[in-house]
Write an enzyme that holds these catalytic residues in place. Structure first.
Site, mmCIF file in Angstrom:
data_model
loop_
_atom_site.group_PDB
_atom_site.id
_atom_site.type_symbol
_atom_site.label_atom_id
_atom_site.label_comp_id
_atom_site.label_asym_id
_atom_site.label_seq_id
_atom_site.Cartn_x
_atom_site.Cartn_y
_atom_site.Cartn_z
ATOM 1 N N LYS A 101 0.686 -1.152 -0.005
ATOM 2 C CA LYS A 101 -0.037 -0.027 -0.079
ATOM 3 C C LYS A 101 0.933 1.229 -0.049
ATOM 4 O O LYS A 101 2.144 1.112 0.141
ATOM 5 C CB LYS A 101 -0.861 0.053 1.208
ATOM 6 C CG LYS A 101 -2.013 -1.189 1.395
ATOM 7 C CD LYS A 101 -2.925 -1.108 2.503
ATOM 8 C CE LYS A 101 -3.976 -2.400 2.430
ATOM 9 N NZ LYS A 101 -4.959 -2.037 3.396
ATOM 10 N N TYR B 195 -12.359 -2.167 -3.399
ATOM 11 C CA TYR B 195 -12.670 -2.289 -1.869
ATOM 12 C C TYR B 195 -14.427 -2.267 -1.877
ATOM 13 O O TYR B 195 -14.724 -1.830 -0.875
ATOM 14 C CB TYR B 195 -12.174 -1.188 -0.930
ATOM 15 C CG TYR B 195 -10.635 -1.306 -0.531
ATOM 16 C CD1 TYR B 195 -10.604 -2.519 0.356
ATOM 17 C CD2 TYR B 195 -9.748 -0.452 -0.746
ATOM 18 C CE1 TYR B 195 -9.133 -2.690 0.418
ATOM 19 C CE2 TYR B 195 -8.677 -0.784 -0.445
ATOM 20 C CZ TYR B 195 -8.082 -1.880 0.219
ATOM 21 O OH TYR B 195 -6.923 -2.209 0.641
ATOM 22 N N ASN C 268 -1.630 -0.277 7.174
ATOM 23 C CA ASN C 268 -1.336 -1.614 7.593
ATOM 24 C C ASN C 268 -0.529 -2.268 6.504
ATOM 25 O O ASN C 268 -0.389 -3.476 6.362
ATOM 26 C CB ASN C 268 -2.325 -2.512 8.135
ATOM 27 C CG ASN C 268 -3.583 -2.682 7.162
ATOM 28 O OD1 ASN C 268 -3.509 -2.114 5.965
ATOM 29 N ND2 ASN C 268 -4.619 -3.175 7.514
ATOM 30 N N HIS D 13 -1.865 -5.293 1.169
ATOM 31 C CA HIS D 13 -2.925 -6.186 0.921
ATOM 32 C C HIS D 13 -2.811 -7.448 0.333
ATOM 33 O O HIS D 13 -1.933 -7.644 -0.182
ATOM 34 C CB HIS D 13 -4.028 -5.346 0.036
ATOM 35 C CG HIS D 13 -5.034 -6.000 -0.547
ATOM 36 N ND1 HIS D 13 -6.337 -6.237 0.184
ATOM 37 C CD2 HIS D 13 -5.294 -6.896 -1.628
ATOM 38 C CE1 HIS D 13 -7.014 -6.805 -0.425
ATOM 39 N NE2 HIS D 13 -6.461 -7.243 -1.410
ATOM 40 N N GLU E 290 -9.308 -9.828 -7.962
ATOM 41 C CA GLU E 290 -8.380 -8.834 -7.703
ATOM 42 C C GLU E 290 -7.368 -9.044 -8.805
ATOM 43 O O GLU E 290 -6.693 -7.943 -9.473
ATOM 44 C CB GLU E 290 -7.841 -9.038 -6.260
ATOM 45 C CG GLU E 290 -9.001 -8.380 -5.255
ATOM 46 C CD GLU E 290 -8.475 -8.874 -3.963
ATOM 47 O OE1 GLU E 290 -7.482 -9.519 -3.525
ATOM 48 O OE2 GLU E 290 -9.249 -8.507 -2.775
HETATM 49 P P1 IDP Z 1 -7.501 -7.067 5.400
HETATM 50 O O1 IDP Z 1 -6.825 -6.161 4.518
HETATM 51 O O2 IDP Z 1 -6.726 -7.882 6.300
HETATM 52 O O3 IDP Z 1 -8.415 -8.210 4.220
HETATM 53 P P2 IDP Z 1 -10.329 -6.040 5.579
HETATM 54 O O4 IDP Z 1 -11.075 -6.396 6.701
HETATM 55 O O5 IDP Z 1 -10.693 -6.530 4.067
HETATM 56 O O6 IDP Z 1 -8.918 -6.451 5.946
HETATM 57 O O7 IDP Z 1 -10.246 -4.557 5.301
HETATM 58 C C1 IDP Z 1 -9.736 -3.862 4.333
HETATM 59 C C2 IDP Z 1 -8.820 -2.714 4.760
HETATM 60 O O8 IDP Z 1 -9.628 -1.819 5.311
HETATM 61 C C3 IDP Z 1 -7.827 -2.973 6.028
HETATM 62 O O9 IDP Z 1 -6.557 -3.694 5.454
HETATM 63 C C4 IDP Z 1 -7.411 -1.996 6.466
HETATM 64 O O10 IDP Z 1 -6.389 -0.973 6.076
HETATM 65 C C5 IDP Z 1 -8.786 -0.998 6.319
HETATM 66 N N1 IDP Z 1 -9.601 -1.039 7.599
HETATM 67 C C6 IDP Z 1 -10.282 -1.942 8.110
HETATM 68 N N2 IDP Z 1 -11.180 -1.833 9.201
HETATM 69 C C7 IDP Z 1 -10.643 -0.306 9.623
HETATM 70 C C8 IDP Z 1 -11.435 0.544 10.418
HETATM 71 O O11 IDP Z 1 -11.913 0.199 11.198
HETATM 72 N N3 IDP Z 1 -10.659 1.755 10.194
HETATM 73 C C9 IDP Z 1 -9.829 2.070 9.082
HETATM 74 N N4 IDP Z 1 -9.294 1.305 8.237
HETATM 75 C C10 IDP Z 1 -10.030 0.051 8.349
#
Ligand code: IDP
Length: 148
Positions: free
Chosen positions: A9, A49, A112, A115, A126
């Protein structure tokens, strides 16, 4: 052989973590079959997303993923989808174990680093969203015999 879509990212690109991340998957024994540095459009971000459209953080997520270049990749290997998710660590870095990418390098859920597809269906979807068919390269390496 299974394939997955992984993406460094914008925070990972800015923090010079592309090499570190590629290196971890190479050393594990997975094979890189597609890669490009790219700027994601608003439209692609919303498609990628789409499952989070109704979530309160959707706008923030789309703004973040389009805020700078990402490094998009296709990796191949046995069980690569689930293993890559383990190597990434939990979505929220506060829960991510040490020695995972998020555990080692990330501090907050919004930034984080990486992805990764969460299922075979997401991987197909994807890879199709980010890569043209001819951008994914089929080739063999002798090292495969030493991994499998
Ligand atoms: P993943 O990336 O581990 O698959 P997902 O639940 O698909 O997780 O969420 C996609 C992305 O959305 C996450 O990687 C994170 O960057 C973001 N995200 C998830 N929950 C939150 C939140 O509560 N606040 C802000 N960003 C979030």
């Amino acid at each position: 052989m299974e394939r997955t879509f992984l993406m460094v990212k914008p925070d990972g690109v800015q923090r010079n973590l592309i090499g570190e991340i590629v290196s971890r998957f190479e050393k594990k024994g997975f094979q890189l079959v597609g890669a490009k540095l790219m700027q994601i459009s608003q439209e692609l971000a919303e498609q990628h997303y789409g499952e989070h459209k109704e979530r309160p953080f959707f706008g923030e997520l789309v703004d973040f993923i389009t805020s700078g270049p990402v490094f998009a990749m296709v990796w191949e290997g046995e069980n690569v989808i689930a293993t890559a998710r383990q190597m990434m660590g939990a979505t929220n870095p506060k829960d991510a174990a040490p020695a995972t990418i998020r555990g080692d390098f990330a501090a907050t859920v919004g930034k984080n680093i990486i992805h990764g597809s969460d299922s075979p269906e997401s991987a197909v979807r994807e890879i199709g969203l980010f890569f043209k068919e001819e951008e994914v390269v089929e080739y063999s390496k002798l090292i495969s015999e030493w991994v499998y």
